[in-house]
Design an enzyme around this catalytic site. Structure first.
Site, short mmCIF file in Angstrom:
data_model
loop_
_atom_site.label_atom_id
_atom_site.label_comp_id
_atom_site.label_asym_id
_atom_site.label_seq_id
_atom_site.Cartn_x
_atom_site.Cartn_y
_atom_site.Cartn_z
N SER A 33 1.03 -1.23 0.00
CA SER A 33 -0.04 0.16 0.02
C SER A 33 0.83 1.20 -0.04
CB SER A 33 -0.93 0.04 1.13
OG SER A 33 -0.33 0.11 2.40
N HIS A 85 -3.18 -5.73 2.10
CA HIS A 85 -2.34 -6.91 2.64
C HIS A 85 -2.84 -8.21 2.62
CE1 HIS A 85 0.05 -3.55 4.99
NE2 HIS A 85 0.51 -3.55 3.70
N GLN A 109 -6.82 -1.44 6.96
CA GLN A 109 -5.59 -2.26 6.64
C GLN A 109 -5.06 -3.28 7.84
OE1 GLN A 109 -2.42 -1.02 3.48
NE2 GLN A 109 -1.39 -0.93 5.76
N GLU A 110 -5.15 -2.32 9.02
CA GLU A 110 -4.27 -3.04 10.28
C GLU A 110 -5.12 -2.58 11.55
OE1 GLU A 110 0.05 -1.52 10.15
OE2 GLU A 110 -0.14 -1.88 7.78
N GLU A 154 1.73 -9.28 6.63
CA GLU A 154 2.52 -8.88 7.75
C GLU A 154 2.19 -9.78 8.96
OE1 GLU A 154 1.61 -4.77 8.92
OE2 GLU A 154 2.84 -4.10 6.87
N ASP A 210 -4.12 1.24 11.64
CA ASP A 210 -3.79 1.85 10.20
C ASP A 210 -4.89 1.78 9.27
OD1 ASP A 210 -2.79 2.93 7.88
OD2 ASP A 210 -1.02 1.47 7.73
N GLU A 232 -3.37 5.77 12.20
CA GLU A 232 -2.45 5.90 11.07
C GLU A 232 -3.37 6.14 9.82
OE1 GLU A 232 0.86 3.45 10.52
OE2 GLU A 232 0.75 3.41 8.50
N ASP A 267 1.61 8.42 7.12
CA ASP A 267 2.15 7.47 6.41
C ASP A 267 2.43 8.02 4.87
OD1 ASP A 267 3.66 5.30 5.16
OD2 ASP A 267 1.89 3.81 5.72
N LYS A 311 9.49 5.63 7.39
CA LYS A 311 10.19 4.28 6.61
C LYS A 311 11.28 4.67 5.51
CE LYS A 311 5.58 2.21 6.08
NZ LYS A 311 4.16 2.29 5.03
N HIS A 360 8.16 -0.89 9.68
CA HIS A 360 8.46 -1.90 8.81
C HIS A 360 7.59 -1.48 7.40
CE1 HIS A 360 4.95 -4.79 9.89
NE2 HIS A 360 4.59 -3.49 9.92
N ARG A 361 7.84 -2.58 6.22
CA ARG A 361 6.96 -2.45 5.19
C ARG A 361 6.24 -3.96 5.25
NH1 ARG A 361 7.45 1.99 1.88
NH2 ARG A 361 5.27 1.22 1.32
N SER A 362 5.37 -4.14 4.35
CA SER A 362 4.61 -5.07 4.34
C SER A 362 5.60 -6.24 3.67
CB SER A 362 3.24 -5.11 3.44
OG SER A 362 3.33 -4.62 2.33
N LYS A 401 6.55 0.16 14.74
CA LYS A 401 5.32 -0.87 14.11
C LYS A 401 6.26 -1.91 13.29
CE LYS A 401 2.68 0.35 10.75
NZ LYS A 401 1.59 0.64 9.70
P1 PGA Z 1 2.97 -1.23 3.10
O1 PGA Z 1 2.10 -1.30 4.31
O2 PGA Z 1 4.34 -1.44 3.61
O3 PGA Z 1 2.25 -2.24 2.14
O4 PGA Z 1 2.79 0.13 2.40
C1 PGA Z 1 2.47 -0.54 5.71
C2 PGA Z 1 1.91 0.63 5.92
O5 PGA Z 1 0.73 1.12 5.29
O6 PGA Z 1 2.08 1.30 7.26
ZN ZN Z 2 0.30 2.99 6.79
#
Ligand code: PGA
Ligand code: ZN
Length: 401
Positions: free
Chosen positions: A40, A144, A152-153, A194, A230, A275, A302, A327, A355-357, A378
């Site tokens: 994402s 994800h 998403q989270e 993740e 998130d 987020e 983000d 990131k 981190h990233r996915s 995170k």
């Molecule tokens: P991504 O997702 O690493 O797929 O961008 C993580 C996030 O959105 O925080």
């Molecule tokens: Zn995010």
């Protein structure tokens, strides 16, 4: 002095290729690091190129300017050479994946030369003594996982944990408790990218389950565990209709409704962290929400900020969000990531290291979070590429105390 840089393709956690860099110095220092990869991704991120192309371009443009020329311990010099060698604003020539792998590998080589742990090299003698609270992804969907939640989270946030070790284990316990509750409710589930559970339920059921799991574990461990999200709202925003599309719930919200919905969730679930609740182009909506609930919770950008100081300046000017996700691969170098953290701190914004996915065993972000005194990190709750960072945090705490 850097005497060799090797670049190769390795696997990431999704099974995709990514860039790994080795940096070797004259005095025998060695550093190795790998680039993560998002799914994402924000529209304004630095450019990730296909690894084969990124490696070829970095070998041609960046490696000759660094080898025999730069000191691994001089991060600013390494990173400005990477920028000059690339010649674009968004690393579209050598790829942000090659850039960030070399930048992080140089930092590790610099630490190795000094015989210091990476967090000490990056943070210096006068770094703070705090440890970040890990935000543990326990249920998720969006980009994800297919056919799962719209948000998403769903994150466990063990803000009351007496140690980073207690916090890491609390998140794993919430993750396990969520599995039990999903089973009981007839939604046994696999995991997303993740490591979070990815059931085909709508968000309202996910809220119930995570809320219950957090309370159960909180009673067990005897310290406060908060709840965070998130939303990754840019992925659900439809620019034509100007609405946020919640597909699994079959609900559509315009911007004002989205702001009200998020504010209600903050109240109802006492959210400590939210987020990307709004689209990545909508600074004004971020500002409105921050004005409404910003003293109750962290509103984190983000996709909004993409670790970019120019975008953060705009956000600060308009009062959009009160924290920034960091990131390093969104911007391409550690120096740029440090600049974003510094600017955030000066303006009262918290930094959350992430981190990233798509991840590897690389542990740089654990050291970055400790070095910069970040309140949160995170990096998932379970799964080898996630526990690599979580276990490194436990080790750092063990060494430092
Ligand atoms: P991504 O997702 O690493 O797929 O961008 C993580 C996030 O959105 O925080
Ligand atoms: Zn995010």
């Amino acid at each position: 002095l850097i005497t060799d840089i090797r670049l190769r393709r390795i696997l990431d956690s999704r099974g995709n290729p990514t860039v790994e860099a080795d940096v070797v110095t004259e005095s025998g220092g060695f550093g190795r690091a790998a680039a993560p990869s998002g799914a994402s991704t924000g529209e304004y991120e630095a450019v990730e190129r296909p690894p084969t192309e990124a490696i070829a371009a970095a070998r041609e443009h960046a490696v000759p300017r660094l080898v025999g020329e730069a000191y691994a311990g001089n991060q600013r010099e390494v990173d400005s050479i990477l920028r000059a060698a690339d010649g674009t604003d968004d690393f579209s020539e050598i790829g942000a994946n090659s850039a960030v792998a070399i930048s992080m590998a140089a930092a590790k080589a610099g630490a190795d030369v000094l015989g210091a742990p990476l967090f000490q090299h990056l943070g210096g003698t006068f770094r703070g003594e705090n440890f970040p609270t890990p935000l543990g992804n326990v249920v998720g969907g969006g980009e994800h996982a297919a056919d799962a939640t719209d948000i998403q989270e769903f994150l466990a946030a063990p803000v009351g944990a007496p140690s980073v070790e207690d916090a890491v284990f609390a998140n794993a316990a919430v993750h396990a408790e969520v599995a039990d509750l999903l089973e009981e409710r007839g939604h046994p589930s696999g995991k997303g990218d993740e490591g979070a559970w990815a059931p085909s339920i709508d968000d309202s059921e996910a809220f119930e389950i995570v809320d219950e799991a957090v309370s159960t574990v909180q009673d067990d461990v005897g310290f406060n565990i908060g709840f965070g999200l998130d939303v990754a709202a840019a992925e659900m925003y439809d620019a034509d209709s100007e609405t946020y599309e919640y597909e699994s719930a079959g609900v559509s919200r315009d911007t004002e409704e989205q702001i009200e919905y998020i504010a209600e969730l903050v109240d109802e679930y006492d959210l400590v962290y939210v987020e990307d609740p709004l689209d990545e182009d909508d600074y004004d909506a971020f500002a409105e929400l921050t004005d409404e609930v910003g003293d109750q919770t962290l509103i984190c950008g983000d996709d909004l900020f993409v670790t970019n100081t120019d975008r953060l300046v705009d956000g600060i000017d308009r009062g959009a969000a009160n924290s920034i996700l960091i990131k390093p691969n969104q911007i391409g170098t550690l120096s740029d990531a440090f600049d974003a953290i510094e600017l955030a701190t000066q303006n009262g914004y918290d930094s959350v290291i992430s981190h990233r996915s798509g991840e590897t065993e690389d542990t740089t972000i654990a050291h970055l979070a400790v070095a910069t005194d970040a309140p949160f990190i995170k990096t998932g709750a379970v799964g080898g590429e996630r526990t690599a960072k979580l276990n490194e945090l436990i080790r750092i705490a063990d060494d430092a105390t």
